[in-house]
Design a protein around this motif. Structure first.
Motif, PDB file in Angstrom:
ATOM      1  N   ILE A  25       0.828  -1.214   0.000  1.00 46.51           N
ATOM      2  CA  ILE A  25       0.000   0.000   0.000  1.00 46.51           C
ATOM      3  C   ILE A  25       0.860   1.261   0.000  1.00 46.51           C
ATOM      4  CG2 ILE A  25      -1.997  -1.114   1.096  1.00 46.51           C
ATOM      5  CD1 ILE A  25      -1.128   0.448   3.706  1.00 46.51           C
ATOM      6  N   PHE A  26       2.130   1.128  -0.393  1.00 44.17           N
ATOM      7  CA  PHE A  26       2.967   2.322  -0.512  1.00 44.17           C
ATOM      8  C   PHE A  26       2.877   2.827  -1.951  1.00 44.17           C
ATOM      9  CE2 PHE A  26       6.732   4.947  -0.943  1.00 44.17           C
ATOM     10  CZ  PHE A  26       6.747   5.628   0.270  1.00 44.17           C
ATOM     11  N   ASP A  27       2.380   4.038  -2.101  1.00 44.65           N
ATOM     12  CA  ASP A  27       2.201   4.644  -3.419  1.00 44.65           C
ATOM     13  C   ASP A  27       3.411   5.523  -3.724  1.00 44.65           C
ATOM     14  OD1 ASP A  27       1.393   5.856  -5.736  1.00 44.65           O
ATOM     15  OD2 ASP A  27      -0.309   6.929  -4.870  1.00 44.65           O
ATOM     16  N   GLU A  28       4.233   5.078  -4.653  1.00 42.66           N
ATOM     17  CA  GLU A  28       5.454   5.825  -4.970  1.00 42.66           C
ATOM     18  C   GLU A  28       5.145   7.199  -5.547  1.00 42.66           C
ATOM     19  OE1 GLU A  28       8.134   3.554  -7.316  1.00 42.66           O
ATOM     20  OE2 GLU A  28       8.393   1.993  -5.784  1.00 42.66           O
ATOM     21  N   SER A  29       3.995   7.329  -6.233  1.00 43.83           N
ATOM     22  CA  SER A  29       3.670   8.634  -6.823  1.00 43.83           C
ATOM     23  C   SER A  29       3.398   9.689  -5.764  1.00 43.83           C
ATOM     24  CB  SER A  29       2.458   8.503  -7.753  1.00 43.83           C
ATOM     25  OG  SER A  29       1.272   8.201  -7.012  1.00 43.83           O
ATOM     26  N   GLU A  30       2.868   9.259  -4.630  1.00 42.01           N
ATOM     27  CA  GLU A  30       2.624  10.186  -3.521  1.00 42.01           C
ATOM     28  C   GLU A  30       3.716  10.098  -2.465  1.00 42.01           C
ATOM     29  OE1 GLU A  30       0.486  12.464  -3.597  1.00 42.01           O
ATOM     30  OE2 GLU A  30      -0.903  11.786  -5.172  1.00 42.01           O
ATOM     31  N   GLY A  31       4.515   9.060  -2.550  1.00 42.04           N
ATOM     32  CA  GLY A  31       5.602   8.886  -1.583  1.00 42.04           C
ATOM     33  C   GLY A  31       5.113   8.546  -0.191  1.00 42.04           C
ATOM     34  N   TRP A  32       3.946   7.884  -0.121  1.00 39.70           N
ATOM     35  CA  TRP A  32       3.388   7.564   1.208  1.00 39.70           C
ATOM     36  C   TRP A  32       2.403   6.409   1.093  1.00 39.70           C
ATOM     37  CZ3 TRP A  32       5.946   9.125   5.131  1.00 39.70           C
ATOM     38  CH2 TRP A  32       5.432   8.991   6.430  1.00 39.70           C
ATOM     39  N   PHE A  33       1.958   5.945   2.234  1.00 37.12           N
ATOM     40  CA  PHE A  33       0.984   4.855   2.280  1.00 37.12           C
ATOM     41  C   PHE A  33      -0.398   5.366   1.896  1.00 37.12           C
ATOM     42  CE2 PHE A  33       4.392   3.548   5.151  1.00 37.12           C
ATOM     43  CZ  PHE A  33       4.674   2.289   4.629  1.00 37.12           C
ATOM     44  N   ARG A  34      -1.131   4.498   1.177  1.00 32.89           N
ATOM     45  CA  ARG A  34      -2.425   4.904   0.615  1.00 32.89           C
ATOM     46  C   ARG A  34      -3.343   3.685   0.576  1.00 32.89           C
ATOM     47  NH1 ARG A  34      -2.761   7.810  -5.354  1.00 32.89           N
ATOM     48  NH2 ARG A  34      -5.028   8.185  -5.412  1.00 32.89           N
ATOM     49  N   PRO A  35      -4.577   3.828   0.984  1.00 31.81           N
ATOM     50  CA  PRO A  35      -5.474   2.666   0.990  1.00 31.81           C
ATOM     51  C   PRO A  35      -5.919   2.252  -0.406  1.00 31.81           C
ATOM     52  CG  PRO A  35      -6.659   4.643   1.673  1.00 31.81           C
ATOM     53  CD  PRO A  35      -5.220   5.044   1.529  1.00 31.81           C
ATOM     54  N   LYS A  36      -6.209   0.961  -0.555  1.00 27.22           N
ATOM     55  CA  LYS A  36      -6.719   0.414  -1.804  1.00 27.22           C
ATOM     56  C   LYS A  36      -8.135  -0.114  -1.628  1.00 27.22           C
ATOM     57  CE  LYS A  36      -2.330  -1.154  -3.878  1.00 27.22           C
ATOM     58  NZ  LYS A  36      -1.547  -2.347  -4.299  1.00 27.22           N
ATOM     59  N   ASP A  37      -8.854  -0.237  -2.738  1.00 29.54           N
ATOM     60  CA  ASP A  37     -10.173  -0.864  -2.688  1.00 29.54           C
ATOM     61  C   ASP A  37     -10.044  -2.360  -2.964  1.00 29.54           C
ATOM     62  OD1 ASP A  37      -9.948  -1.226  -5.442  1.00 29.54           O
ATOM     63  OD2 ASP A  37     -11.205   0.509  -5.919  1.00 29.54           O
ATOM     64  N   LYS A  38     -11.169  -3.050  -3.016  1.00 31.92           N
ATOM     65  CA  LYS A  38     -11.145  -4.510  -3.177  1.00 31.92           C
ATOM     66  C   LYS A  38     -10.518  -4.944  -4.498  1.00 31.92           C
ATOM     67  CE  LYS A  38     -15.155  -5.452  -0.223  1.00 31.92           C
ATOM     68  NZ  LYS A  38     -16.548  -5.980  -0.171  1.00 31.92           N
ATOM     69  N   SER A  39     -10.601  -4.079  -5.488  1.00 35.09           N
ATOM     70  CA  SER A  39     -10.068  -4.421  -6.808  1.00 35.09           C
ATOM     71  C   SER A  39      -8.585  -4.084  -6.945  1.00 35.09           C
ATOM     72  CB  SER A  39     -10.860  -3.676  -7.895  1.00 35.09           C
ATOM     73  OG  SER A  39     -12.218  -4.032  -7.832  1.00 35.09           O
ATOM     74  N   GLY A  40      -8.033  -3.511  -5.895  1.00 33.55           N
ATOM     75  CA  GLY A  40      -6.620  -3.174  -5.934  1.00 33.55           C
ATOM     76  C   GLY A  40      -6.324  -1.784  -6.430  1.00 33.55           C
TER      77      GLY A  40
END
Length: 780
Positions: free
Chosen positions: A548-563
């Protein structure tokens, strides 16, 4: 002659100096207090949301009398209802009565507050009445000037009745001493229906003789309580109570509560319900009574300053158990002797850690914090070891003491690492209690927030696995590790990131990160038992945080069921509740204790992380109250100040832990910036002010930081530790000399910013030399 005079003056000056130093030592010796004398139970005793500036309120502690981990807490209650888990808040001006059971530092509406005893005079009132409305019920205004709280003791004056009330406690019982005025209608009345977060739903009382009664109060989710019923708390409190002055007859009241009325928190708070209680049927004399809303009273003709005492044993097993508890612990009506006994229990318990140096205020904060870590997890068994299990049956255990109130999400972070050093037996008691509870309830998983056998499901994560893995890693485990692993695997499979590798909303960041940590804990436990196949599965899951680490934002970010990524908020990491429970992503995102190097790499390396951490702390308000950056008022960030040790800047750990100790803890009612949370907030201070902290339970690394005190002496348990004591000495320590210049461990140079648990429990001395500026070469 001149030289002789000078010589005499020199000698005289020397003698005067000696006398002066002797006098100073004598004064210091005379002024030295026992640990219990430093305790101020009023620290944190406020639920005020206004003063906190947030709905969570402040410390939410109770100021009443208790003993270390005792089943009984005899404490003033100022309110029924609202989110007032302790039943008391300092700014309230009236007291409903004095209850025998309390919770410490909790939200979610709270529970307990049972067996509410109130001394009164004049016309009998059966309803509690309204705060600020004189004569509306049995509650009374009370004197703040006369209010006194100390370890094992509380006192105040109920000014509406001119009655002085004092209370003290033993582990399973308590005693109150009331000093009455001259009055032909003095009484001691007991509201059997009273409960902090609602009401008990069924009560029973029986007269045993002319000074003894016994009975019970049944508390169910239908009556509110923990989580206003959502916490599934269901328990029966049994009592066996005696009055020092025989009563000619025991009266009672019985309110007629219509069967179709609900009895949760919001229902019992309203005027309709209270009006119904106020017109309860009063019976002048009863010998046995059962009902849905009962109270009883003993009435006396008292002389001026006549003292009438009340004592009761409490049990969660039976009335016989309550009687045995009382008879074992309180054998006379000597209130002062019982008080002295309670103080002795506290002095022994608090001597697990002793501090010297620092300000007197610092000692009061420290020993009160240590005191607050010794409220829970409390004894749940009677004096004979019997307890009510999760199956409703009576059990007994020879190899552990049954305990309750496991505020898991809070206390795995600091409270249990502290107890693993000063009280490892308690750690084992709790693990055995949780394992046995799962067996009794026939559950496949371990409860995350246990209260009186309830599987409440409060908060998130699998904190029991942290406590288990930590005990195993430290070599202090005295429980069935194979059974523990079975439950750890089942718990992680049922509540974890699983094969998907992350958890969806709600709280996708918080859950994913915390599950990744406890899945790592499961792997560690499996390794200790040689179960490499299980360890491999959960080692992989321990890396789920990466998903759940989003490199574009440089931080952790939640995902939905579909990823797919959840939408990034305009506030970015500062958006409260974005994928995070009671936090924002900036605060929750630092929680990867099991793999800090991996987290740091994801975040861009040590220098970038150190710069980001600096911003995280620099933007904190001076008073450290609830905020969007380092928010010490809540648990998710409690390990973050120690991350500087991991990115090559240990002097910033030293700086910020001293700042937090100074700014977030005070010797005052508003002395805690957030909820005490059953020992967690205080355990953080005890560890950090002592110069130590464990970032990752399950790894034996304790961070070294700047102690508040010149010396901290830790008493070790010989049944678990090789050494007798571990000492931390800070030379040249002061409010300005906060930086570690150099260190020695047992006399040898030591240049690490951490120490292993086994080095602590081996005994010895860690000597730190302090200075006003950072030594950037220390701890590298």
């Amino acid at each position: 002659m001149k030289h002789c005079i000078i010589a005499l003056m020199t000698v005289f000056g020397f003698l005067s100096a000696c006398r002066s130093e002797h006098d100073k030592e004598h004064v210091a010796e005379k002024a030295a207090l026992s640990p219990a004398e430093y305790v101020n139970p009023l620290i944190g005793a406020s639920t005020s949301t206004g003063k906190a500036g947030v709905y969570h309120g402040l410390g939410k502690t109770f100021p009443g009398a208790t003993t270390p981990y005792g089943l009984v807490q005899v404490s003033p209650n100022t309110i029924t209802g609202g989110d007032n888990g302790s039943g008391y808040s300092f700014e309230h001006t009236s007291i409903e009565g004095f209850a025998f059971t309390q919770m410490s530092g909790v939200g979610w509406y709270g529970d307990l507050g049972n067996l509410l005893v109130t001394p009164t005079t004049g016309a009998l009132k059966t309803a509690r009445g309204k705060e600020g409305v004189a004569g509306s019920g049995y509650r009374s205004n009370y004197s703040k000037k006369d209010e006194k709280a100390s370890a094992g003791y509380y006192a105040t004056t109920l000014t509406d009745y001119n009655i002085k009330a004092e209370m003290t406690a033993a582990p399973h019982s308590g005693m109150l001493r009331f000093t009455f005025p001259e009055d032909k209608k003095s009484r001691i009345q007991i509201d059997l229906a009273r409960r902090v977060g609602g009401t008990s739903t069924r009560q029973y009382v029986k007269v045993v003789d002319d000074h003894t009664i016994k009975g019970w109060m049944q508390c169910t989710p239908e009556g509110g309580g923990w989580g206003n019923g959502d916490g599934h708390a269901e328990y029966t409190v049994y009592f066996y109570a005696q009055f020092s002055k025989p009563f000619k007859k025991l009266g009672a009241w019985k309110a007629d509560i219509p069967k179709d009325w609900k009895r949760k928190r919001e229902d019992i708070e309203n005027d309709r319900y209270q009006a119904q209680v106020a017109k309860a049927v009063v019976m002048d004399s009863v010998t046995e009574l059962e009902g849905d809303h009962l109270g009883v009273f003993a009435e006396y003709d008292t002389k001026k300053d006549e003292q009438v005492l009340f004592r009761s044993g409490i049990s969660f097993v039976s009335m016989d158990g309550a009687e045995k508890n009382l008879q074992k612990e309180i054998t006379s009506w000597d209130f002062d002797a019982l008080h002295k006994q309670a103080v002795a229990l506290w002095n022994n318990a608090l001597s697990a850690m002793t501090v010297s140096g620092g300000r007197d205020e610092d000692k009061r904060i420290f020993y009160t914090a240590l005191y607050h870590t010794m409220i829970d997890p409390r004894i749940f068994a009677d004096v004979d070891g019997s307890f009510t299990g999760g199956d409703g049956k009576i059990h007994a255990s020879a190899n552990y003491t049954r305990r309750t109130i496991f505020s898991g999400w809070d206390v795995f972070r600091s409270q249990f690492p502290l107890q693993s050093i000063i009280n490892p037996k308690l750690v084992n008691d709790v693990v055995n209690s949780l394992l046995s509870l799962a067996d009794e309830r026939k559950k496949t998983y371990l409860e995350r927030w246990e209260m009186l056998n309830a599987y409440s499901g409060c908060m998130i994560g699998n904190p029991a696995l942290s406590v288990i893995a930590d005990a195993s890693a430290k070599g202090i485990a005295r429980f069935d590790k194979d059974k523990a692993l079975k439950y750890a695997v089942q718990t992680s499979n049922q509540f974890g990131n699983g094969e998907r590798g992350y958890t969806v909303e709600p709280f996708g960041i918080s859950n994913t990160l915390e599950y990744a940590y406890t899945e790592w804990c499961t792997a560690n436990l499996a390794k200790s038992l040689g179960k490499e196949d299980i360890a491999a599965v959960f080692d992989k899951r321990g890396q789920s945080y990466r998903n759940i680490f989003d490199e574009s934002e440089g931080w952790f970010r939640p995902k939905d069921k579909s990823g797919n990524w959840q939408p990034w908020p305009k506030e970015g990491r500062l958006k409260q509740w974005y994928g995070s429970i009671e936090a924002n992503a900036y605060q929750q995102g630092w929680f990867v204790p099991q793999d800090i190097p991996g987290m740091v790499t994801l975040m861009g390396g040590k220098e970038k992380v150190a710069a980001d951490l600096a911003v995280f702390f620099d933007k904190v308000p001076e008073n450290m109250m609830w905020n969007d950056y380092y928010n010490h008022a809540n648990e998710p960030v409690h390990h973050v100040p120690f991350l500087f040790n991991h990115v090559g800047k240990p002097w910033l750990t030293q700086k910020w832990t001293r700042e937090i100790c100074r700014r977030a803890y005070h010797n005052s009612v508003e002395g805690l910036v957030g909820n005490e949370d059953v020992g967690q907030m205080s355990a953080w201070y005890v560890l950090a002010a002592g110069g130590l902290y464990q970032v990752c339970p399950g790894k034996n690394r304790f961070e070294i930081t700047s102690p508040v005190f010149d010396k901290v002496a830790i008493r070790l348990d010989p049944n678990y530790a090789k050494g007798k004591a571990f000492n931390i000495i800070a030379l040249k320590n002061s409010p300005t000399n906060i930086y570690i210049q150099s260190a020695k461990l047992n006399g040898k140079a030591y240049n690490k910013c951490f120490i292993d648990y086994n080095e602590i429990t081996a005994g010895g001395t860690l000597e730190l030399t302090m200075g006003p500026k950072p030594n950037e070469s220390f701890g590298d």
